[in-house]
Structure formats: structure tokens, C-alpha cells
Scaffold this motif. Structure first.
Motif, PDB file in Angstrom:
ATOM      1  N   TYR A 106      58.924  76.764 -14.719  1.00 25.10           N
ATOM      2  CA  TYR A 106      58.861  78.125 -15.259  1.00 25.10           C
ATOM      3  C   TYR A 106      58.939  79.078 -14.094  1.00 25.10           C
ATOM      4  O   TYR A 106      58.381  78.829 -13.041  1.00 25.10           O
ATOM      5  CB  TYR A 106      57.649  78.320 -16.168  1.00 25.10           C
ATOM      6  CG  TYR A 106      56.334  78.646 -15.536  1.00 25.10           C
ATOM      7  CD1 TYR A 106      55.552  79.680 -16.039  1.00 25.10           C
ATOM      8  CD2 TYR A 106      55.846  77.935 -14.454  1.00 25.10           C
ATOM      9  CE1 TYR A 106      54.326  79.980 -15.478  1.00 25.10           C
ATOM     10  CE2 TYR A 106      54.621  78.232 -13.897  1.00 25.10           C
ATOM     11  CZ  TYR A 106      53.861  79.262 -14.413  1.00 25.10           C
ATOM     12  OH  TYR A 106      52.652  79.572 -13.858  1.00 25.10           O
ATOM     13  N   LEU A 117      61.914  77.248 -18.194  1.00 27.12           N
ATOM     14  CA  LEU A 117      61.301  78.318 -18.978  1.00 27.12           C
ATOM     15  C   LEU A 117      61.199  79.584 -18.132  1.00 27.12           C
ATOM     16  O   LEU A 117      60.879  79.517 -16.947  1.00 27.12           O
ATOM     17  CB  LEU A 117      59.905  77.892 -19.437  1.00 27.12           C
ATOM     18  CG  LEU A 117      59.834  76.517 -20.126  1.00 27.12           C
ATOM     19  CD1 LEU A 117      58.385  76.072 -20.284  1.00 27.12           C
ATOM     20  CD2 LEU A 117      60.539  76.572 -21.459  1.00 27.12           C
ATOM     21  N   GLU A 145      53.083  80.650 -25.760  1.00 30.07           N
ATOM     22  CA  GLU A 145      54.191  79.859 -26.298  1.00 30.07           C
ATOM     23  C   GLU A 145      54.573  78.705 -25.369  1.00 30.07           C
ATOM     24  O   GLU A 145      55.183  77.730 -25.810  1.00 30.07           O
ATOM     25  CB  GLU A 145      55.417  80.749 -26.541  1.00 30.07           C
ATOM     26  CG  GLU A 145      55.219  81.782 -27.638  1.00 30.07           C
ATOM     27  CD  GLU A 145      54.833  81.148 -28.971  1.00 30.07           C
ATOM     28  OE1 GLU A 145      55.509  80.196 -29.400  1.00 30.07           O
ATOM     29  OE2 GLU A 145      53.833  81.614 -29.571  1.00 30.07           O
ATOM     30  N   LYS A 155      53.170  75.302 -26.377  1.00 35.24           N
ATOM     31  CA  LYS A 155      53.808  74.908 -27.644  1.00 35.24           C
ATOM     32  C   LYS A 155      55.228  74.407 -27.391  1.00 35.24           C
ATOM     33  O   LYS A 155      55.656  73.402 -27.968  1.00 35.24           O
ATOM     34  CB  LYS A 155      53.829  76.090 -28.619  1.00 35.24           C
ATOM     35  CG  LYS A 155      52.457  76.541 -29.069  1.00 35.24           C
ATOM     36  CD  LYS A 155      52.571  77.796 -29.936  1.00 35.24           C
ATOM     37  CE  LYS A 155      51.214  78.441 -30.140  1.00 35.24           C
ATOM     38  NZ  LYS A 155      51.332  79.755 -30.763  1.00 35.24           N
ATOM     39  N   THR A 156      55.964  75.105 -26.542  1.00 34.80           N
ATOM     40  CA  THR A 156      57.330  74.700 -26.212  1.00 34.80           C
ATOM     41  C   THR A 156      57.335  73.342 -25.547  1.00 34.80           C
ATOM     42  O   THR A 156      58.129  72.452 -25.893  1.00 34.80           O
ATOM     43  CB  THR A 156      58.001  75.756 -25.297  1.00 34.80           C
ATOM     44  OG1 THR A 156      58.006  77.009 -25.974  1.00 34.80           O
ATOM     45  CG2 THR A 156      59.412  75.354 -24.918  1.00 34.80           C
ATOM     46  N   SER A 180      56.578  70.596 -28.077  1.00 32.93           N
ATOM     47  CA  SER A 180      57.696  70.306 -28.992  1.00 32.93           C
ATOM     48  C   SER A 180      58.783  69.506 -28.289  1.00 32.93           C
ATOM     49  O   SER A 180      59.419  68.651 -28.903  1.00 32.93           O
ATOM     50  CB  SER A 180      58.249  71.593 -29.600  1.00 32.93           C
ATOM     51  OG  SER A 180      58.906  72.359 -28.616  1.00 32.93           O
TER      52      SER A 180
END
Length: 134
Positions: free
Chosen positions: A91, A112, A123, A126-127, A130
Motif C-alpha cells: 500500500y 493498494l 477497507e 476487508k480487501t 477477500s
């Protein structure tokens, strides 16, 4: 992969404010049971090489850090037979296409972009979840 509600993530982040926010974000997500923070790629590599530490389930690193940057650290991690199966994520505030290309070539799971709001930071876990569940 251990139980989804007890994941261990190690985060490499040199900015103290961002480190506080990202730590709190993962701390509030019930799927992450242990969050380890290091300040740069060298500390990340030292943590992973220390046999007293269990390998994390997920690695999240910033790119632009002093001493050893995130891409240099990921090159060593993803070329190490003991570490290459750990899902790695980047990120960054940088949207430099060459960084993303390097990360894709290395096998990073996702690149990210660092958000600007605390709500958007929420988020990130969560990303990551997933993607590793897919």
C-alpha cells in the motif's frame, strides 16, 4: 492458512501517523488476532529471518521507506522458499505505474493506494481478506 479470525499480519510502515492508523484499522477487524509493526524493509526482513518469530499469515508493506524500501524487501521475501507463499500486499501513496508493474512481476497479491480518510483505511483489511479467501 490459520483460522480466518486469528490471522497474523506484519506491516512495514515508516510514517508514525500512518502506522498508528493502519494498526488501529487491523486491530478493529476481528479477523486479525496479531498485528506486528516494523518501520522499514530491513526491520521486516530481520523479523522474518528471526527463527524465534512465527511467520505471519499476511505481509503488508509501504513502498517508500528508508534503509530498505518495500520493493527491495519483497524481492527478498518472494524469492525465499520459506517465505514466498505468504500473501504479500503493498500500500502506497504512489500511483507510479512502474512500482505496480514491479509488484505484479514479483507476485504481490494487490497494490493498494493509501487512503486519505480513516473510514477508507478500514477497507484495507476487508480487501486483503477477500483476496486471500479467493
Amino acid at each position: 492458512m490459520p483460522q480466518k479470525n486469528n490471522l497474523h499480519i506484519i506491516i512495514a510502515e515508516d510514517d508514525n501517523d500512518d502506522a498508528d492508523v493502519i494498526f488501529e484499522t487491523f486491530n478493529q477487524n476481528p479477523n486479525f488476532g496479531k498485528i506486528s509493526l516494523v518501520a522499514n524493509g530491513e526491520e521486516l526482513l530481520n523479523y522474518l529471518k528471526n527463527t524465534a518469530n512465527e511467520n505471519p499469515d499476511v505481509i503488508l508493506t509501504d513502498i517508500n521507506m528508508p534503509i530498505v524500501d518495500g520493493i527491495e524487501a519483497l524481492q527478498q521475501i518472494l524469492n525465499n522458499s520459506d517465505l514466498k507463499n505468504i500473501p504479500c500486499f503493498v500500500y502506497s501513496t504512489s500511483i507510479n505505474p512502474s512500482y505496480k508493474e514491479k509488484c505484479d512481476d514479483l507476485g504481490v497479491k494487490a497494490y493498494l493506494i493509501k487512503p486519505y480518510s480513516f473510514e477508507a483505511f478500514a477497507e484495507i483489511p476487508k480487501t486483503i481478506l477477500s483476496i486471500i479467501e479467493a
